[in-house]
Design a protein around this motif. Structure first.
Motif, mmCIF file in Angstrom:
data_model
loop_
_atom_site.group_PDB
_atom_site.id
_atom_site.type_symbol
_atom_site.label_atom_id
_atom_site.label_comp_id
_atom_site.label_asym_id
_atom_site.label_seq_id
_atom_site.Cartn_x
_atom_site.Cartn_y
_atom_site.Cartn_z
ATOM 1 N N LEU A 211 -18.126 22.831 -31.722
ATOM 2 C CA LEU A 211 -19.477 23.250 -31.688
ATOM 3 C C LEU A 211 -20.132 24.344 -32.101
ATOM 4 O O LEU A 211 -21.118 24.745 -32.393
ATOM 5 C CB LEU A 211 -19.592 22.986 -29.970
ATOM 6 C CG LEU A 211 -21.032 22.309 -29.461
ATOM 7 C CD1 LEU A 211 -20.875 20.735 -30.091
ATOM 8 C CD2 LEU A 211 -20.992 22.571 -28.238
ATOM 9 N N LEU A 212 -19.133 25.795 -31.815
ATOM 10 C CA LEU A 212 -19.739 26.801 -32.055
ATOM 11 C C LEU A 212 -19.694 27.120 -33.481
ATOM 12 O O LEU A 212 -20.525 27.847 -33.796
ATOM 13 C CB LEU A 212 -18.741 27.840 -31.436
ATOM 14 C CG LEU A 212 -19.150 27.969 -29.558
ATOM 15 C CD1 LEU A 212 -17.859 28.858 -29.018
ATOM 16 C CD2 LEU A 212 -20.393 28.362 -29.446
ATOM 17 N N ASN A 213 -18.647 26.447 -34.149
ATOM 18 C CA ASN A 213 -18.900 26.386 -35.580
ATOM 19 C C ASN A 213 -20.280 25.771 -36.400
ATOM 20 O O ASN A 213 -20.767 26.364 -37.076
ATOM 21 C CB ASN A 213 -17.487 25.705 -36.149
ATOM 22 C CG ASN A 213 -17.310 26.064 -37.667
ATOM 23 O OD1 ASN A 213 -17.753 27.140 -38.071
ATOM 24 N ND2 ASN A 213 -17.158 24.925 -38.331
ATOM 25 N N GLU A 214 -20.612 24.796 -35.599
ATOM 26 C CA GLU A 214 -21.735 24.185 -35.988
ATOM 27 C C GLU A 214 -23.004 25.108 -35.421
ATOM 28 O O GLU A 214 -24.178 25.092 -36.414
ATOM 29 C CB GLU A 214 -21.797 22.862 -35.375
ATOM 30 C CG GLU A 214 -22.808 21.795 -35.786
ATOM 31 C CD GLU A 214 -22.394 21.414 -37.336
ATOM 32 O OE1 GLU A 214 -23.396 21.334 -38.123
ATOM 33 O OE2 GLU A 214 -21.237 21.360 -37.633
ATOM 34 N N GLN A 215 -22.966 25.432 -34.440
ATOM 35 C CA GLN A 215 -24.101 26.147 -33.844
ATOM 36 C C GLN A 215 -23.306 27.536 -33.120
ATOM 37 O O GLN A 215 -23.471 27.351 -32.057
ATOM 38 C CB GLN A 215 -24.827 25.181 -32.945
ATOM 39 C CG GLN A 215 -26.013 25.808 -32.230
ATOM 40 C CD GLN A 215 -27.153 26.062 -33.225
ATOM 41 O OE1 GLN A 215 -27.303 27.340 -33.595
ATOM 42 N NE2 GLN A 215 -27.871 25.334 -33.896
ATOM 43 N N PRO A 216 -23.591 28.692 -33.704
ATOM 44 C CA PRO A 216 -22.782 29.791 -33.083
ATOM 45 C C PRO A 216 -23.651 30.257 -31.602
ATOM 46 O O PRO A 216 -23.107 30.638 -30.853
ATOM 47 C CB PRO A 216 -22.961 30.854 -34.216
ATOM 48 C CG PRO A 216 -23.101 30.115 -35.416
ATOM 49 C CD PRO A 216 -24.008 28.717 -35.012
#
Ligand SMILES: Nc1ncnc2c1ncn2[C@@H]1O[C@H](COP(=O)(O)OP(=O)(O)OP(=O)(O)O)[C@@H](O)[C@H]1O
Length: 467
Positions: A211-216
């Motif tokens: 998720l953080l990769n997609e939306q930091p």
């Protein structure tokens, strides 16, 4: 250095009113990086925040020497910072041996009761824990997956005689590592955090990184979203409490009543909040059934809003919602109606355990009413009289059934009908004044009953029970 990011912490603490002047804050410090940084940070800013700081460590006795070393790290840091240290021990292996239970839960419950005890004994008003933004994101995702309201961990909540607070919710894990490095803070890594045995760890290792990769910014925005949801939640909850006070009235005997017209006039969002509060009121301290988003919640809302016919909903612990037209009453069913005899007069509902029965003039009953019943039967009386008693079954009882020359033994009938043993003695039996058994509602009816109407069938037996 990322300490800049720490600049938002004082504003967060002030906006959320996490501490007040002269608060005595006990920092829960496991020895991990998060709580070591929290301890250091709060002790550095205690003057400007006008608070006093202490630290508590709980040794769960799970990793021998290793486990005790975590406490020593915290103790040494406290000495360096000139902060009072409270080292406590929770003998988890002994507790598990003596009482069993889930390891995580035993640790958690024991740890929080030691926090509470120490706060009370040493005069602390606030407990600070070091959850950060990714912890909040994990919590929200786990709540979503379980169909719970995704509002995360509360930023603050009442705890013991004071408050529990989470001052680091706006920070990321990397901020905490950077801070620890800048101030050369010693910390320990708990090897159990690496394992995928626990749900939270699986979210932490496999779901949150994607998720953080997609939306930091996902973790930080989730913290803001949770804050808004929590605020709205508190507001709606207080509205619902007010509504319930107006909604709930009582009979002369103190039985709670709700009028459908008033319930319907509430916004559906409030209805969904009032019903769990109502259960909380009924269950008064007992465990409340988990009802958020459930079928039971929808069913209760439907019935509390309706005003045609009647209904009966069975709730845990023998509570019943009993609705007649536009009035819902909450009663607790009797434990065991065995060995009872009650009169069964016409035009009155009679309660038998979780079942309600009533004789009605056929002419007074419309199809809508019949649709609301669990079952119903027209009754043909040879002599114009109505069976006038309900009682529990007795040994030797027999019932006259159509197509059978002799009356059938009730005990045999219940076996043939596959009625569970535990239910048999609690079933109602409808009996005429002469002592003849006319019906076992929900199971079998004598040949005086039929589903077909005709002019000579003046009465109908109405039946409702929870299915
Ligand atoms: N052994 C310990 N001694 C003191 N404080 C602890 C200890 N373990 C955890 N804490 C405190 O609790 C915080 C959160 O720890 P952890 O993530 O293990 O979850 P938790 O206490 O079970 O919290 P929750 O269940 O509410 O998420 C830590 O940052 C720390 O402040």
């Amino acid at each position: 250095m990322k300490e800049n990011r720490f600049k938002k912490v004082p504003a967060f603490i002030r906006q959320q009113r996490l501490v007040r002047n002269d608060d005595r804050v006990l920092v829960a410090c496991s020895g991990g990086v998060d709580s070591v940084v929290l301890l250091h940070y709060l002790s550095r800013y205690c003057k400007s925040l006008e608070i006093e700081v202490g630290a508590i460590h709980v040794d769960h006795c799970l990793r021998g020497e290793e486990s005790a070393t975590d406490g020593k790290v915290v103790q040494q840091l406290c000495e360096r910072l000139a902060v009072p240290f409270y080292g406590t021990t929770l003998p988890v292996p002994d507790l598990l041996k003596a009482h069993g239970g889930n390891l995580q839960e035993v640790c958690r419950t024991g740890r929080y009761s030691l926090f509470e005890e120490t706060m009370c004994q040493k005069g602390f008003t606030v407990l600070a824990v070091a959850h950060h933004a990714e912890d909040q994101l994990e919590t929200i995702l786990m709540q979503l997956a379980r169909g719970k309201r995704p509002q995360g961990m509360p930023i603050t909540r009442p705890f013991g005689t004071g408050q529990l607070v989470r001052p680091f919710l706006t920070l990321m894990k990397t901020d905490l590592y950077a801070y620890a490095e800048q101030y050369s803070l010693p910390f320990r890594e708990d090897p159990s955090n690496e394992k995928d045995d626990y749900t939270r760890n699986r979210y932490r290792h496999h779901i949150v990184p994607v998720l953080l990769n997609e939306q930091p910014s996902a973790a930080e925005t989730s913290v803001r979203m949770a804050g808004v949801l929590q605020e709205e939640d508190a507001f709606l909850e207080s509205l619902a409490e007010e509504q319930l006070k107006h909604l709930l009235t009582f009979t002369d005997k103190g039985i709670p009543i709700i009028h459908s017209a008033e319930f319907r006039s509430m916004h559906p969002a409030l209805q969904k909040r009032v019903v769990p509060l109502l259960l909380k009121y009924l269950y008064d301290g007992e465990t409340i059934p988990a009802i958020y988003n459930s079928d039971l919640l929808n069913q209760l809302i439907r019935q509390l809003s309706a005003d045609t016919g009647s209904a009966l909903i069975s709730l845990p612990n023998r509570w019943l919602l009993q609705r007649d037209y536009g009035i819902s009453t909450f009663v607790q069913a009797e434990e065991d109606p065995a060995d009872r005899v009650v009169p069964f007069p016409p035009d009155e509902w009679v309660q038998w355990g979780q079942m309600k029965l009533r004789w009605c003039k056929s002419s007074a009953v419309d199809t809508a009413t019949l649709d609301d019943m669990t079952d119903w039967r027209y009754f043909h009386s040879e002599d114009g009289g109505l069976p006038s008693l309900i009682r529990s079954r007795q040994s030797g009882d027999r019932i006259r059934l159509s197509g059978m020359e002799h009356p059938k033994r009730l005990s045999r009938l219940l076996i043939d009908e596959k009625v569970k043993q535990s239910v048999r003695d609690r079933l109602p039996v409808i009996v005429s004044e002469q002592g003849d058994i006319c019906a076992v509602p929900g199971v079998r009816y004598s040949d005086s009953f039929t589903k077909k109407t005709s002019a000579d069938q003046a009465y109908i037996l109405l039946m409702v029970w929870p299915e």
